[in-house]
Write an enzyme that holds these catalytic residues in place. Sequence first.
Site, PDB file in Angstrom:
ATOM      1  N   ASP A   1       2.734   6.214 -10.329  1.00 31.01           N
ATOM      2  CA  ASP A   1       2.286   5.544 -11.517  1.00 31.01           C
ATOM      3  C   ASP A   1       0.728   5.297 -11.723  1.00 31.01           C
ATOM      4  OD1 ASP A   1       1.993   3.904  -9.266  1.00 31.01           O
ATOM      5  OD2 ASP A   1       2.793   2.210 -10.135  1.00 31.01           O
TER       6      ASP A   1
ATOM      7  N   GLU B   1      -3.094   2.223   4.377  1.00 30.44           N
ATOM      8  CA  GLU B   1      -3.965   3.178   4.446  1.00 30.44           C
ATOM      9  C   GLU B   1      -4.824   3.134   5.732  1.00 30.44           C
ATOM     10  OE1 GLU B   1      -3.486   0.749   2.239  1.00 30.44           O
ATOM     11  OE2 GLU B   1      -3.370   1.529   0.219  1.00 30.44           O
TER      12      GLU B   1
HETATM   13  C1  UGA Z   1      -0.239  -0.117  -3.729  1.00 32.15           C
HETATM   14  C2  UGA Z   1      -0.713   1.252  -3.125  1.00 32.15           C
HETATM   15  O1  UGA Z   1      -1.133   2.308  -4.186  1.00 32.15           O
HETATM   16  C3  UGA Z   1       0.586   1.827  -2.528  1.00 32.15           C
HETATM   17  O2  UGA Z   1       0.149   3.199  -2.003  1.00 32.15           O
HETATM   18  C4  UGA Z   1       1.070   0.874  -1.356  1.00 32.15           C
HETATM   19  O3  UGA Z   1       2.269   1.518  -0.934  1.00 32.15           O
HETATM   20  C5  UGA Z   1       1.410  -0.597  -2.040  1.00 32.15           C
HETATM   21  O4  UGA Z   1       0.057  -0.782  -2.658  1.00 32.15           O
HETATM   22  C6  UGA Z   1       1.809  -1.393  -0.994  1.00 32.15           C
HETATM   23  O5  UGA Z   1       1.023  -1.629   0.002  1.00 32.15           O
HETATM   24  O6  UGA Z   1       2.844  -1.940  -1.042  1.00 32.15           O
HETATM   25  P1  UGA Z   1       1.161  -0.567  -5.747  1.00 32.15           P
HETATM   26  O7  UGA Z   1       0.862   0.186  -7.075  1.00 32.15           O
HETATM   27  O8  UGA Z   1       1.008  -1.848  -5.700  1.00 32.15           O
HETATM   28  O9  UGA Z   1       0.791   0.098  -4.669  1.00 32.15           O
HETATM   29  O10 UGA Z   1       2.848  -0.171  -5.479  1.00 32.15           O
HETATM   30  P2  UGA Z   1       3.859   0.952  -6.235  1.00 32.15           P
HETATM   31  O11 UGA Z   1       3.309   1.906  -7.147  1.00 32.15           O
HETATM   32  O12 UGA Z   1       5.000   0.135  -6.683  1.00 32.15           O
HETATM   33  O13 UGA Z   1       4.377   1.636  -5.181  1.00 32.15           O
HETATM   34  C7  UGA Z   1       3.693   2.611  -4.248  1.00 32.15           C
HETATM   35  C8  UGA Z   1       4.558   4.035  -4.231  1.00 32.15           C
HETATM   36  O14 UGA Z   1       5.585   3.944  -3.612  1.00 32.15           O
HETATM   37  C9  UGA Z   1       4.761   4.397  -5.679  1.00 32.15           C
HETATM   38  O15 UGA Z   1       4.918   5.916  -5.913  1.00 32.15           O
HETATM   39  C10 UGA Z   1       6.254   4.087  -5.873  1.00 32.15           C
HETATM   40  O16 UGA Z   1       7.245   4.939  -6.705  1.00 32.15           O
HETATM   41  C11 UGA Z   1       6.830   4.065  -4.282  1.00 32.15           C
HETATM   42  N1  UGA Z   1       7.747   2.821  -4.168  1.00 32.15           N
HETATM   43  C12 UGA Z   1       7.755   1.767  -4.454  1.00 32.15           C
HETATM   44  C13 UGA Z   1       9.057   3.433  -3.215  1.00 32.15           C
HETATM   45  O17 UGA Z   1       9.018   4.512  -2.938  1.00 32.15           O
HETATM   46  N2  UGA Z   1      10.048   2.501  -2.943  1.00 32.15           N
HETATM   47  C14 UGA Z   1       9.613   1.278  -3.586  1.00 32.15           C
HETATM   48  O18 UGA Z   1      10.899   0.467  -3.452  1.00 32.15           O
HETATM   49  C15 UGA Z   1       8.809   0.767  -4.321  1.00 32.15           C
HETATM   50 MN    MN Z   2       1.388   2.103  -7.979  1.00 28.49          MN
END
Ligand code: UGA
Ligand code: MN
Length: 313
Positions: free
Chosen positions: A172, A255
């Site tokens: 995203d 990270e």
């Molecule tokens: C932030 C960081 O950019 C992430 O890399 C980190 O994993 C996350 O915080 C965290 O620490 O939880 P954020 O934008 O808040 O990310 O989180 P998302 O974009 O919702 O998720 C990160 C990635 O994991 C996305 O590419 C999403 O598609 C994936 N994701 C999310 C999953 O594979 N499973 C889930 O249940 C939720």
């Molecule tokens: Mn994200």
Amino acid sequence: MPRCTIRVVVLTLIGTVCTVLLVYPARLQQLSSSAGYRSSSVSPLKILADSQQKNKECICEPLKKENLPPLYIIMPTYPRAEQIPELTRFTQTLMHVPNIFLIVSEDSKKPTKAVESYLVESGIPHTYLRVEMPSKYNKMKKKPRGVANRLAGMDWIRQNARTGVFYFADDDNTYDIRIFEEIRTTKKVSVFPVGLVAERAVSTPVVKDGKVTGFYDGWVANRKFPLDMAGFAVNVEFFLKQPNATMPYKPGYEEDGFLLSLGVTPDDLEPKAFNCTKIWVWHTQTKKNGPLKGLSIMDSSNDTNLSILRHVI
Ligand code: UGA
Ligand code: MN
């Protein structure tokens, strides 16, 4: 008219007629199949199944350039209403980048049909992995999102890549294509600013005289490397020499944990994007929507496009 000229004219005419007879019907067939349902005698579902099986008509030709180190992009994703729009934005950005390989790593048990077909149609060299977040983490209030997926992506790198650079790209975020050319020359670990659509505006290494001297981030929280997941890239050969490199299932510390496991020091970090003065990646987020319900069977009678759309979303 001299005899040899007549021969040339006759041969050219024969050539043209053959081309029209052979190529035009094939092109016509291709066009009508890409136009979806058209002939009422063929069922729309058969057309959909045929086009998914053939998958010949890519929406792009991946760019190729000789002698460029490959870029591996590990993209975690998961099924939700926003997934295909995010994938559309991201893959269309990658279409501008040569020698790229996309590792789509999805948090789900089974493949998502729309993801599978979109990836094939995109023409981008890719692999499509599936791995679920372990259930003990899935139950947590604050989940380690994307960790299982990134670990699977790293396993793939260990088994398949030998040179080049890899990068963790949330599905995203918003990427300026210049960031991909910047990271291609990473020797160990490169670092760069990430724009935040939040109060602090940016998460970035602090650079003085071409060296990383610290970090600017709204949430330092005792981290040695307070960087955003989108703010660094790793050289494949260097990574392969670190058999213990891994990412912890620890929300907020993924990270830092990963960079610590690589055994790098701040001195090893290579500032990119003009000594970290350009913002070429943004940590954006798309508003969450309810789950997709899809078209109901009642809405999609068999002889209209709705019966096809029902299967592609
Ligand atoms: C932030 C960081 O950019 C992430 O890399 C980190 O994993 C996350 O915080 C965290 O620490 O939880 P954020 O934008 O808040 O990310 O989180 P998302 O974009 O919702 O998720 C990160 C990635 O994991 C996305 O590419 C999403 O598609 C994936 N994701 C999310 C999953 O594979 N499973 C889930 O249940 C939720
Ligand atoms: Mn994200």
